[in-house]
Design a protein around this motif. Structure first.
Motif, PDB file in Angstrom:
ATOM      1  N   ARG A 263      41.464  37.267  36.818  1.00  0.00           N
ATOM      2  CA  ARG A 263      40.779  36.863  38.084  1.00  0.00           C
ATOM      3  C   ARG A 263      40.739  35.656  38.365  1.00  0.00           C
ATOM      4  O   ARG A 263      39.815  35.119  37.524  1.00  0.00           O
ATOM      5  CB  ARG A 263      39.673  38.154  38.710  1.00  0.00           C
ATOM      6  CG  ARG A 263      40.012  39.311  38.475  1.00  0.00           C
ATOM      7  CD  ARG A 263      40.705  39.855  39.567  1.00  0.00           C
ATOM      8  NE  ARG A 263      40.518  41.421  39.953  1.00  0.00           N
ATOM      9  CZ  ARG A 263      40.976  42.038  40.879  1.00  0.00           C
ATOM     10  NH1 ARG A 263      41.834  41.287  41.857  1.00  0.00           N
ATOM     11  NH2 ARG A 263      40.930  43.399  41.100  1.00  0.00           N
ATOM     12  N   TRP A 264      40.912  35.201  39.578  1.00  0.00           N
ATOM     13  CA  TRP A 264      40.864  33.617  39.908  1.00  0.00           C
ATOM     14  C   TRP A 264      39.664  33.533  40.867  1.00  0.00           C
ATOM     15  O   TRP A 264      39.620  34.152  41.840  1.00  0.00           O
ATOM     16  CB  TRP A 264      42.160  33.113  40.444  1.00  0.00           C
ATOM     17  CG  TRP A 264      43.234  33.603  39.559  1.00  0.00           C
ATOM     18  CD1 TRP A 264      43.921  34.824  39.423  1.00  0.00           C
ATOM     19  CD2 TRP A 264      43.650  32.664  38.533  1.00  0.00           C
ATOM     20  NE1 TRP A 264      44.959  34.334  38.256  1.00  0.00           N
ATOM     21  CE2 TRP A 264      44.667  33.353  37.855  1.00  0.00           C
ATOM     22  CE3 TRP A 264      43.483  31.236  38.092  1.00  0.00           C
ATOM     23  CZ2 TRP A 264      45.415  32.671  36.550  1.00  0.00           C
ATOM     24  CZ3 TRP A 264      44.159  30.740  37.118  1.00  0.00           C
ATOM     25  CH2 TRP A 264      44.916  31.547  36.361  1.00  0.00           C
ATOM     26  N   TYR A 265      38.822  32.820  40.683  1.00  0.00           N
ATOM     27  CA  TYR A 265      37.717  32.264  41.286  1.00  0.00           C
ATOM     28  C   TYR A 265      37.575  30.943  41.914  1.00  0.00           C
ATOM     29  O   TYR A 265      38.087  29.888  41.073  1.00  0.00           O
ATOM     30  CB  TYR A 265      36.109  32.604  40.588  1.00  0.00           C
ATOM     31  CG  TYR A 265      35.832  33.965  40.275  1.00  0.00           C
ATOM     32  CD1 TYR A 265      34.910  34.729  40.903  1.00  0.00           C
ATOM     33  CD2 TYR A 265      36.471  34.697  39.287  1.00  0.00           C
ATOM     34  CE1 TYR A 265      34.613  36.115  40.966  1.00  0.00           C
ATOM     35  CE2 TYR A 265      36.164  36.159  39.036  1.00  0.00           C
ATOM     36  CZ  TYR A 265      35.135  36.969  39.961  1.00  0.00           C
ATOM     37  OH  TYR A 265      34.934  37.854  39.815  1.00  0.00           O
TER      38      TYR A 265
ATOM     39  N   SER B 238      36.376  35.180  45.027  1.00  0.00           N
ATOM     40  CA  SER B 238      37.739  35.640  44.399  1.00  0.00           C
ATOM     41  C   SER B 238      38.394  36.427  45.472  1.00  0.00           C
ATOM     42  O   SER B 238      37.577  37.075  46.266  1.00  0.00           O
ATOM     43  CB  SER B 238      37.543  36.499  43.105  1.00  0.00           C
ATOM     44  OG  SER B 238      38.964  36.876  42.628  1.00  0.00           O
TER      45      SER B 238
END
Length: 231
Positions: free
Chosen positions: A114-116, A172
């Motif tokens: 997951r990209w924040y 995200s």
């Protein structure tokens, strides 16, 4: 404190299960608050003679002096957070919502990365807070945002647990709701990415994680749906 009951259930893997009431005194009795497997198969012999307590029937569980909220952590569940310079761009209906070359990537056991995104790289005017909170026993209390007509398209942990503090207040984005591209490649929701609570001890309540209001204070805002984990 354990009082046997006549309630017996059959566990698919562990056999017959006897249930107990937990009595502290006449005013404090947890009906079916504990159980024991009475005829264990050989592969589960380590559970012989042990009692399990129903999570929701007890007031609280502790490890050392710290209260454990949600459910006990899996010791084999790992989260790693890494800084990256890859270009992450979020679009919705032709509008750039986020464009960053400094996202954090969160790797969690059993899930796709997951990209924040830091808020300074987000057009925050596009984010509309929604009245929903969920809870992750590994990261903390999660808040959500809609983007235009895309409901719950983004989320954030405003005050993430110390172990994952780096993602606090980052945002995200859900790649099956808005368009998320990483170095030009569009991301998709990976198989198994969605989290579904299971078992009676996972039907959590927001009251477990939101402090009780102080006398004269404002009550905490309740969640609009059952709690579950968000990666």
């Amino acid at each position: 404190m354990l009082e046997p009951t006549e309630h017996i259930t059959q566990h698919a893997d562990l056999g017959p299960t006897s249930w107990y009431s937990v009595r502290v005194d006449e005013q404090h009795i947890a009906a079916r608050g504990a159980w024991r497997h009475t005829d264990l198969p050989a592969h589960a012999g380590d559970l012989q003679g042990l009692i399990a307590f129903a999570w929701r029937a007890m007031d609280a569980f502790y490890e050392e002096d710290e209260r454990i909220v949600g459910h006990a952590a899996d010791p084999y569940h790992r989260i790693d957070i890494r800084q990256t310079s890859r270009n992450l761009v979020v679009n919705h209906q032709g509008r750039v919502i986020a464009d960053t070359k400094r996202p954090l990537v969160l790797y969690e056991s059993g899930f796709a990365p997951r990209w924040y995104v830091p808020r300074s790289d987000i057009d925050e005017s596009a984010l509309t807070p929604v009245k929903l909170q969920t809870f992750c026993p590994y990261k903390g209390l999660c808040s959500y945002y809609s983007i235009g007509d895309a409901r719950q398209a983004a989320w954030s942990y405003p005050d993430a647990y110390p172990e994952v503090r780096r993602i606090s207040n980052f945002v995200s984005f859900e790649p099956d709701i808005v368009t998320v591209r990483l170095d030009g490649t569009q991301l998709r929701l990976e198989p198994g990415q969605s989290v579904v609570p299971h078992g009676p001890d996972r039907n959590l309540d927001i009251a477990e994680v939101v402090p009780e209001p102080t006398p004269g204070g404002r009550p905490a805002e309740a969640a609009t749906s059952p709690l579950h984990r968000r990666s």
